[in-house]
Design a protein around this motif. Structure first.
Motif, PDB file in Angstrom:
ATOM      1  N   LEU A   5       0.709  -1.116   0.277  1.00 21.58           N
ATOM      2  CA  LEU A   5       0.006  -0.213   0.325  1.00 21.58           C
ATOM      3  C   LEU A   5       0.551   1.110  -0.618  1.00 21.58           C
ATOM      4  O   LEU A   5       0.758   2.260  -0.995  1.00 21.58           O
ATOM      5  CB  LEU A   5      -1.061   0.196   1.439  1.00 21.58           C
ATOM      6  CG  LEU A   5      -2.125  -1.108   1.114  1.00 21.58           C
ATOM      7  CD1 LEU A   5      -3.005  -1.290   2.636  1.00 21.58           C
ATOM      8  CD2 LEU A   5      -3.323  -0.558  -0.014  1.00 21.58           C
ATOM      9  N   SER A   6       1.570   1.376   0.430  1.00 25.66           N
ATOM     10  CA  SER A   6       2.479   2.715   0.778  1.00 25.66           C
ATOM     11  C   SER A   6       3.347   2.617  -0.787  1.00 25.66           C
ATOM     12  O   SER A   6       3.366   3.773  -1.020  1.00 25.66           O
ATOM     13  CB  SER A   6       4.003   2.598   1.873  1.00 25.66           C
ATOM     14  OG  SER A   6       4.566   3.591   2.401  1.00 25.66           O
ATOM     15  N   GLU A   7       3.719   1.416  -0.946  1.00 25.36           N
ATOM     16  CA  GLU A   7       4.044   2.210  -2.912  1.00 25.36           C
ATOM     17  C   GLU A   7       3.294   1.931  -3.305  1.00 25.36           C
ATOM     18  O   GLU A   7       3.311   3.148  -4.335  1.00 25.36           O
ATOM     19  CB  GLU A   7       4.828   0.172  -3.343  1.00 25.36           C
ATOM     20  CG  GLU A   7       4.709   0.356  -4.549  1.00 25.36           C
ATOM     21  CD  GLU A   7       4.860  -1.431  -5.137  1.00 25.36           C
ATOM     22  OE1 GLU A   7       5.521  -1.302  -6.699  1.00 25.36           O
ATOM     23  OE2 GLU A   7       4.452  -2.447  -4.161  1.00 25.36           O
ATOM     24  N   PHE A   8       1.946   1.612  -3.648  1.00 27.69           N
ATOM     25  CA  PHE A   8       0.701   2.502  -4.261  1.00 27.69           C
ATOM     26  C   PHE A   8       0.878   3.682  -4.207  1.00 27.69           C
ATOM     27  O   PHE A   8       0.800   4.298  -5.307  1.00 27.69           O
ATOM     28  CB  PHE A   8       0.206   1.470  -3.970  1.00 27.69           C
ATOM     29  CG  PHE A   8      -1.587   2.249  -4.888  1.00 27.69           C
ATOM     30  CD1 PHE A   8      -1.885   1.106  -6.444  1.00 27.69           C
ATOM     31  CD2 PHE A   8      -2.309   2.615  -3.822  1.00 27.69           C
ATOM     32  CE1 PHE A   8      -2.742   2.029  -6.481  1.00 27.69           C
ATOM     33  CE2 PHE A   8      -3.140   2.947  -5.018  1.00 27.69           C
ATOM     34  CZ  PHE A   8      -4.491   2.880  -6.136  1.00 27.69           C
ATOM     35  N   PHE A   9       0.516   3.886  -2.902  1.00 22.89           N
ATOM     36  CA  PHE A   9       1.339   5.653  -2.430  1.00 22.89           C
ATOM     37  C   PHE A   9       1.920   6.746  -2.934  1.00 22.89           C
ATOM     38  O   PHE A   9       1.921   7.529  -3.636  1.00 22.89           O
ATOM     39  CB  PHE A   9       0.560   6.024  -1.005  1.00 22.89           C
ATOM     40  CG  PHE A   9      -0.868   5.190  -0.104  1.00 22.89           C
ATOM     41  CD1 PHE A   9      -2.323   5.574  -1.324  1.00 22.89           C
ATOM     42  CD2 PHE A   9      -1.147   4.195   0.646  1.00 22.89           C
ATOM     43  CE1 PHE A   9      -3.401   5.135  -0.738  1.00 22.89           C
ATOM     44  CE2 PHE A   9      -2.022   3.896   0.881  1.00 22.89           C
ATOM     45  CZ  PHE A   9      -3.534   3.520   0.028  1.00 22.89           C
ATOM     46  N   MET A  10       3.001   6.028  -2.569  1.00 21.60           N
ATOM     47  CA  MET A  10       4.158   6.945  -2.800  1.00 21.60           C
ATOM     48  C   MET A  10       4.689   7.059  -4.128  1.00 21.60           C
ATOM     49  O   MET A  10       4.857   8.188  -4.729  1.00 21.60           O
ATOM     50  CB  MET A  10       5.355   6.505  -2.336  1.00 21.60           C
ATOM     51  CG  MET A  10       5.676   5.721  -0.484  1.00 21.60           C
ATOM     52  SD  MET A  10       5.497   8.079  -0.264  1.00 21.60           S
ATOM     53  CE  MET A  10       5.900   7.742   1.457  1.00 21.60           C
ATOM     54  N   THR A  11       3.683   5.710  -5.516  1.00 21.98           N
ATOM     55  CA  THR A  11       4.589   5.456  -6.608  1.00 21.98           C
ATOM     56  C   THR A  11       3.600   6.769  -6.953  1.00 21.98           C
ATOM     57  O   THR A  11       3.181   6.970  -8.322  1.00 21.98           O
ATOM     58  CB  THR A  11       3.846   4.699  -6.914  1.00 21.98           C
ATOM     59  OG1 THR A  11       4.905   3.240  -6.946  1.00 21.98           O
ATOM     60  CG2 THR A  11       3.780   4.600  -8.819  1.00 21.98           C
ATOM     61  N   GLY A  12       2.196   6.904  -6.637  1.00 20.57           N
ATOM     62  CA  GLY A  12       0.850   7.971  -7.187  1.00 20.57           C
ATOM     63  C   GLY A  12       1.084   9.503  -6.628  1.00 20.57           C
ATOM     64  O   GLY A  12       1.337   9.932  -7.818  1.00 20.57           O
ATOM     65  N   LEU A  13       2.080   9.792  -5.215  1.00 19.77           N
ATOM     66  CA  LEU A  13       2.602  10.719  -5.763  1.00 19.77           C
ATOM     67  C   LEU A  13       3.625  11.056  -6.462  1.00 19.77           C
ATOM     68  O   LEU A  13       3.994  12.115  -7.011  1.00 19.77           O
ATOM     69  CB  LEU A  13       2.866  10.868  -4.194  1.00 19.77           C
ATOM     70  CG  LEU A  13       1.738  11.129  -3.044  1.00 19.77           C
ATOM     71  CD1 LEU A  13       1.997  10.867  -1.802  1.00 19.77           C
ATOM     72  CD2 LEU A  13       1.106  12.154  -3.101  1.00 19.77           C
ATOM     73  N   ASN A  14       4.842  10.353  -6.825  1.00 16.59           N
ATOM     74  CA  ASN A  14       5.909  10.805  -7.324  1.00 16.59           C
ATOM     75  C   ASN A  14       4.626  11.055  -8.463  1.00 16.59           C
ATOM     76  O   ASN A  14       5.454  12.116  -9.837  1.00 16.59           O
ATOM     77  CB  ASN A  14       6.307   9.486  -7.567  1.00 16.59           C
ATOM     78  CG  ASN A  14       7.337   9.109  -6.744  1.00 16.59           C
ATOM     79  OD1 ASN A  14       7.417  10.311  -5.542  1.00 16.59           O
ATOM     80  ND2 ASN A  14       8.095   7.845  -5.781  1.00 16.59           N
ATOM     81  N   ALA A  15       3.801  10.310  -9.539  1.00 16.35           N
ATOM     82  CA  ALA A  15       4.139   9.940 -10.292  1.00 16.35           C
ATOM     83  C   ALA A  15       3.109  12.233 -11.081  1.00 16.35           C
ATOM     84  O   ALA A  15       3.266  12.538 -11.868  1.00 16.35           O
ATOM     85  CB  ALA A  15       2.508   9.999 -10.608  1.00 16.35           C
ATOM     86  N   ILE A  16       2.928  12.093 -10.385  1.00 15.10           N
ATOM     87  CA  ILE A  16       1.708  14.316 -10.043  1.00 15.10           C
ATOM     88  C   ILE A  16       2.499  15.330  -9.506  1.00 15.10           C
ATOM     89  O   ILE A  16       2.489  16.053  -9.515  1.00 15.10           O
ATOM     90  CB  ILE A  16       1.255  13.822  -8.844  1.00 15.10           C
ATOM     91  CG1 ILE A  16       0.312  13.995  -7.407  1.00 15.10           C
ATOM     92  CG2 ILE A  16      -0.823  13.114  -9.234  1.00 15.10           C
ATOM     93  CD1 ILE A  16      -0.617  13.894  -6.359  1.00 15.10           C
ATOM     94  N   GLY A  17       3.735  14.389  -9.260  1.00 12.52           N
ATOM     95  CA  GLY A  17       4.997  15.501  -9.047  1.00 12.52           C
ATOM     96  C   GLY A  17       5.314  16.112  -7.020  1.00 12.52           C
ATOM     97  O   GLY A  17       6.061  17.379  -7.349  1.00 12.52           O
ATOM     98  N   VAL A  18       4.690  15.156  -6.415  1.00 13.50           N
ATOM     99  CA  VAL A  18       5.387  15.243  -5.302  1.00 13.50           C
ATOM    100  C   VAL A  18       5.768  14.652  -4.908  1.00 13.50           C
ATOM    101  O   VAL A  18       6.201  13.134  -4.758  1.00 13.50           O
ATOM    102  CB  VAL A  18       3.571  14.902  -3.979  1.00 13.50           C
ATOM    103  CG1 VAL A  18       4.151  15.096  -3.006  1.00 13.50           C
ATOM    104  CG2 VAL A  18       2.539  15.941  -4.847  1.00 13.50           C
TER     105      VAL A  18
END
Length: 253
Positions: free
Chosen positions: A53-66
């Motif tokens: 789950l942390s992988e999923f959230f962190m990957t999503g944040l990286n993808a939107i520039g966070v």
């Protein structure tokens, strides 16, 4: 095979020296703790779920520039992350009155807040991670005013992302905490999201029933914690919906 060097062991994770300079291997344990570790239990499969789950959230944040410290997942329990200088604060964003906020201010749990509230807590288990103000942070040199402005901006962007993501699967993001670390490129410093984002660090309620899908299940003895985390993973598509939590969960690679 050479034995890895342990850097740090906390309540929920172990950090090992990474394969390359400037990297760390983050291992997710099955331990569940609450009330400053006064309540403890080993819950099989919890570490696997939080890693994915942390992988999923962190990957999503990286993808939107966070920016985050996440590099890649190594296996079912470990991920490779960037080494950072952790600022000794937990940044908490609250959308709904719950937990210590409701208790401190005498509010009814579940009351919507007029706007997201950002709070700082000093990271010290011996002190119970006390609530602190920007005056404390500046006076004791934990972070500059510019750092605090950046931390609030990061936290609110994470809030926007997670709130929308959870809303789409019928979950209310009540509150969450993040940690922030400094990274340096020469003389230039920037702040990035570090540690983890998982049901361990969020309050998540079903939007229709109010059912808790976070660590409050463990804190308040409301059922099986692994089942709650599995439901979050299933709703988000991190694991198949037909899967059941039996021992170690079977997740999509």
């Amino acid at each position: 095979m050479a034995r890895r060097k342990k850097i740090y062991e906390g309540k929920a994770k172990i950090l090992y020296e990474g394969p390359e300079p400037g990297t760390i291997v983050q291992y997710f344990k099955d331990d569940a703790t609450a009330f400053n570790a006064e309540k403890r239990q080993v819950i099989e499969g919890k570490g696997v779920l939080n890693n994915r789950l942390s992988e999923f959230f962190m990957t999503g944040l990286n993808a939107i520039g966070v920016p985050t410290h996440f590099i890649k997942r190594l296996n079912m329990r470990e991920q490779l992350v960037r080494a950072v200088e952790i600022i000794p604060l937990e940044i908490v964003v609250r959308n709904v009155a719950a937990g210590s906020l409701a208790k401190r201010l005498g509010m009814e749990e579940g009351a919507d807040l007029p706007r997201p509230i950002v709070e700082y807590y000093y990271k010290d288990d011996k002190l119970g991670d006390p609530l602190v103000t920007e005056e404390h942070i500046a006076a004791f040199g934990w972070a500059s005013q510019a750092d605090m402005d950046d931390m609030v901006a990061l936290a609110l962007r994470v809030n926007d992302y997670l709130s929308g993501l959870m809303y789409g699967v019928g979950i209310k993001l009540v509150d969450f905490k993040i940690e922030v670390g400094r990274v340096y490129d020469g003389d230039f410093q920037r702040l990035i999201v570090a540690d983890e984002i998982s049901p361990d660090s969020c309050r998540l309620w079903d939007m229709e029933t109010g059912k808790k899908l976070d660590k409050d299940v463990f804190r308040r003895d409301l059922g099986n914690l692994a089942d709650a985390y599995t439901e979050v993973a299933q709703r988000l598509g991190v694991m198949p919906k037909q899967a059941t939590q039996m021992g170690k969960p079977r997740l999509i690679n």
